[in-house]
Design a protein around this motif. Sequence first.
Motif, mmCIF file in Angstrom:
data_model
loop_
_atom_site.group_PDB
_atom_site.id
_atom_site.type_symbol
_atom_site.label_atom_id
_atom_site.label_comp_id
_atom_site.label_asym_id
_atom_site.label_seq_id
_atom_site.Cartn_x
_atom_site.Cartn_y
_atom_site.Cartn_z
ATOM 1 N N ASP A 3 42.341 65.088 33.476
ATOM 2 C CA ASP A 3 42.903 65.268 32.134
ATOM 3 C C ASP A 3 41.768 64.341 31.715
ATOM 4 O O ASP A 3 41.243 63.237 31.695
ATOM 5 N N SER A 31 50.671 59.043 22.045
ATOM 6 C CA SER A 31 51.451 58.416 22.886
ATOM 7 C C SER A 31 52.368 59.919 22.890
ATOM 8 O O SER A 31 53.411 59.709 23.999
ATOM 9 N N ALA A 32 52.185 60.745 22.455
ATOM 10 C CA ALA A 32 53.082 61.605 22.742
ATOM 11 C C ALA A 32 52.885 61.880 24.389
ATOM 12 O O ALA A 32 54.193 62.391 24.825
ATOM 13 N N THR A 33 52.450 62.584 24.979
ATOM 14 C CA THR A 33 51.756 62.716 26.704
ATOM 15 C C THR A 33 51.402 61.469 26.701
ATOM 16 O O THR A 33 50.434 61.075 26.625
ATOM 17 N N HIS A 40 48.982 59.977 29.638
ATOM 18 C CA HIS A 40 48.019 59.985 30.673
ATOM 19 C C HIS A 40 47.427 58.575 31.700
ATOM 20 O O HIS A 40 47.155 57.904 31.084
ATOM 21 N N TYR A 85 40.912 68.436 20.846
ATOM 22 C CA TYR A 85 41.894 67.227 20.812
ATOM 23 C C TYR A 85 41.112 66.019 20.065
ATOM 24 O O TYR A 85 40.386 65.018 19.863
ATOM 25 N N GLU A 88 48.859 67.538 20.027
ATOM 26 C CA GLU A 88 50.187 67.372 21.020
ATOM 27 C C GLU A 88 48.857 67.514 22.189
ATOM 28 O O GLU A 88 48.961 68.378 22.633
ATOM 29 N N GLY A 146 48.587 67.839 25.523
ATOM 30 C CA GLY A 146 48.844 67.859 26.928
ATOM 31 C C GLY A 146 47.597 68.353 27.259
ATOM 32 O O GLY A 146 47.325 69.561 26.963
#
Length: 209
Positions: free
Chosen positions: A40, A60-62, A64, A181, A205, A207
């Motif tokens: 990650d 915040s969507a995924t 970590h 990202y 996103e 991820g």
Amino acid sequence: MRGRTAVRLVVVVAAVTVLAGCSTGTPPSDSPATIASAADCLAPQVIVDLGLRADAHELSATPHPDAPGPGSIPVGFDPVSVVECTTGERLTDAQGVWDAITVRHLEGDLRPLLAALAAPRHTSTGDQLCATTGAAAGALWLVDALGRAVRPAPPVDVCGVPTAGVRTAVGALTEIDVAHYRVHLAASRAAVSPTAQPTARSTSEPGVG
């Protein structure tokens, strides 16, 4: 975890300033690295080690989770691929200009890289000339066939940079996938020229791994 313990793959992209007396700082740990469930590049510790500050709403969507610290490759861990996390890319969108992390998935013969990671570490004698500007930071994950990952602590040269052997071995691998990202809004749209164009594909996103 301090950023100087992270892998820092340095690519000179501009004229650099040199100074005498560079040192390696705190050497990477020789303890076996803890195995994470996945690589990650947007884990909080990796972002800090890369010298960036994350905007929480962008990540915040995924979830970590915290990333284990770098170390030696654990006995029995058999990597089959590499994930490289680097800085230096900037993305432009309707909000403005973002500092970004580039994530590259690499495959190929890992034996030269594993040999380079196992090489002895250097220490500074205090009279080296070391580049101080024009560099991009990076970090590595080694990934096994199950998708689990570890962060290797590479040997560094007298200026604290991963050795040429490590850099050459990573450069010889084949890029399978790359993504960028958004991490930190460096300049709002109000401060950006209306004619500014995106410098790379923006991935909203985050991820990764």
